[in-house]
Scaffold this motif. Sequence first.
Motif, short mmCIF file in Angstrom:
data_model
loop_
_atom_site.label_atom_id
_atom_site.label_comp_id
_atom_site.label_asym_id
_atom_site.label_seq_id
_atom_site.Cartn_x
_atom_site.Cartn_y
_atom_site.Cartn_z
N LEU A 82 0.81 -1.21 0.00
CA LEU A 82 0.00 0.00 0.00
C LEU A 82 0.84 1.26 0.00
O LEU A 82 0.34 2.35 0.24
N LEU A 119 -0.61 3.21 -4.61
CA LEU A 119 -1.75 2.55 -5.23
C LEU A 119 -1.47 2.34 -6.71
O LEU A 119 -0.84 3.17 -7.36
N LEU A 176 -7.69 -3.96 -4.74
CA LEU A 176 -6.72 -4.22 -3.68
C LEU A 176 -7.11 -5.52 -3.01
O LEU A 176 -8.20 -5.64 -2.44
N ARG A 179 -10.84 -1.17 2.16
CA ARG A 179 -11.22 0.23 2.26
C ARG A 179 -11.61 0.78 0.88
O ARG A 179 -11.17 0.28 -0.14
N VAL A 225 -11.81 2.93 -2.32
CA VAL A 225 -10.92 3.72 -3.17
C VAL A 225 -11.76 4.76 -3.90
O VAL A 225 -12.82 4.44 -4.45
N TYR A 279 -11.66 8.29 -6.71
CA TYR A 279 -10.92 8.70 -7.91
C TYR A 279 -11.07 10.22 -8.10
O TYR A 279 -12.09 10.82 -7.75
N THR A 284 -16.70 7.72 -6.19
CA THR A 284 -16.71 6.32 -5.73
C THR A 284 -17.01 5.37 -6.88
O THR A 284 -16.93 4.15 -6.70
N ALA A 287 -6.20 7.25 -8.57
CA ALA A 287 -6.90 6.65 -7.44
C ALA A 287 -6.35 7.21 -6.14
O ALA A 287 -5.17 7.55 -6.03
N LYS A 288 -7.23 7.27 -5.12
CA LYS A 288 -6.83 7.79 -3.80
C LYS A 288 -7.40 6.89 -2.72
O LYS A 288 -8.54 6.44 -2.80
N LEU A 289 -6.58 6.64 -1.70
CA LEU A 289 -7.01 5.88 -0.52
C LEU A 289 -6.42 6.59 0.70
O LEU A 289 -5.25 6.39 1.04
N SER A 341 -2.32 7.14 -6.36
CA SER A 341 -1.68 6.42 -7.46
C SER A 341 -1.08 7.42 -8.43
O SER A 341 -1.27 8.63 -8.31
#
Length: 352
Positions: A27, A30, A54, A59, A61, A63, A91, A118-120, A125
């Motif tokens: 992690l 991403l 993932l 969790r 992810v 965008y 989402t 992408a975001k977490l 990413s």
Amino acid sequence: MRPPRLLVLLLPLLGGRTAAAPPADPLSQLPAPQNPKIHLYNAEQVLSWEPVSLSNDTRLVVYQVQFKYSISSRWYDVSVDDIGVNCMNLTTTTCNFTPTSLSKGFPPHFNVSLRVRAKLRDLVSAWLTVPWFQYCRNVTVGPPGNIWVTPREGSLIVRLSSPFSIEASMATFLYYVHYWEKTGRQQVKGPYRSNSIVLNDLKPLRVYCLQVKAQLFWTIENISRPGHLSNISCYETTADASTKLQQVILIAVVTFLLLLALAGACLSLVLKYRGLVKYWFHSPPSIPLQIEEYLKNPAQPILEALDKDSSPKDDAWDSVSIVSLPEKERDVLQSTLTQSTGPVQQPVGRGL
């Protein structure tokens, strides 16, 4: 502290040993989205991509989508203030930037580039950059939205609506009608700028099929985008005045001939089965009144009354006086009366 990458690569050449590097955190970064697609159909403008998966984390992810024009090097967020839609923390794997009004959306003649990542939480990413597009050059124009056809005397009136709304100062729609008689050769009429089209010089009482196509012409860039043909629909033209008169005459003649043929057939049947027809229409024999009363009430002495009524009555005799008769003829008359009625009573006296 991890040694620099260049030193790690040079240590084996120098004869030194290095400790095994610890496994990278899955992690720590991403993966970027993949396979972006831009959908430009009529007014629809949608960017889509494949989701980031993932395996060891459940969790959510999200965008983020950004854009820039070819005349600028700066990227901007696809937000409500700039474009009219919000693609900041999606989402889903689509960003629908279809203009909500003529004042929103990307300018149709601008070259637009998009990118998505992408975001977490605190992890992001790499950016996935999408090749640029120009709406007025890449849009796919569909068939007219609604088509109404009214058959008339030797003509068809076609009314339609544009595939989508466009600013009149920037572009306009041109319409083409492909039509043909059901067993004939296809013809094309156009271009028409009006939404009401009349197809003249058609044959009355014939079935014609047609398709309508809208072509988008951009006046600001002198660009033309051909559209798709509508579904095939067929209609029958109505009759003109002369054809209606011919129809009335033909119907009258055919009706007269049918009635004449029916009358001839009925007459021939009557002549052929004359005895049977006579038997059908012959009135049945009626029951005598006395028998009908007896059948209603058998206790009444009807039969005795009938016997009395049918008993022989005394013969009625008329006296005949012979005024003058020759003797020879008298003997013949007497013998004849004797044979038919028995002895003849001689008259007492002669008549005067």
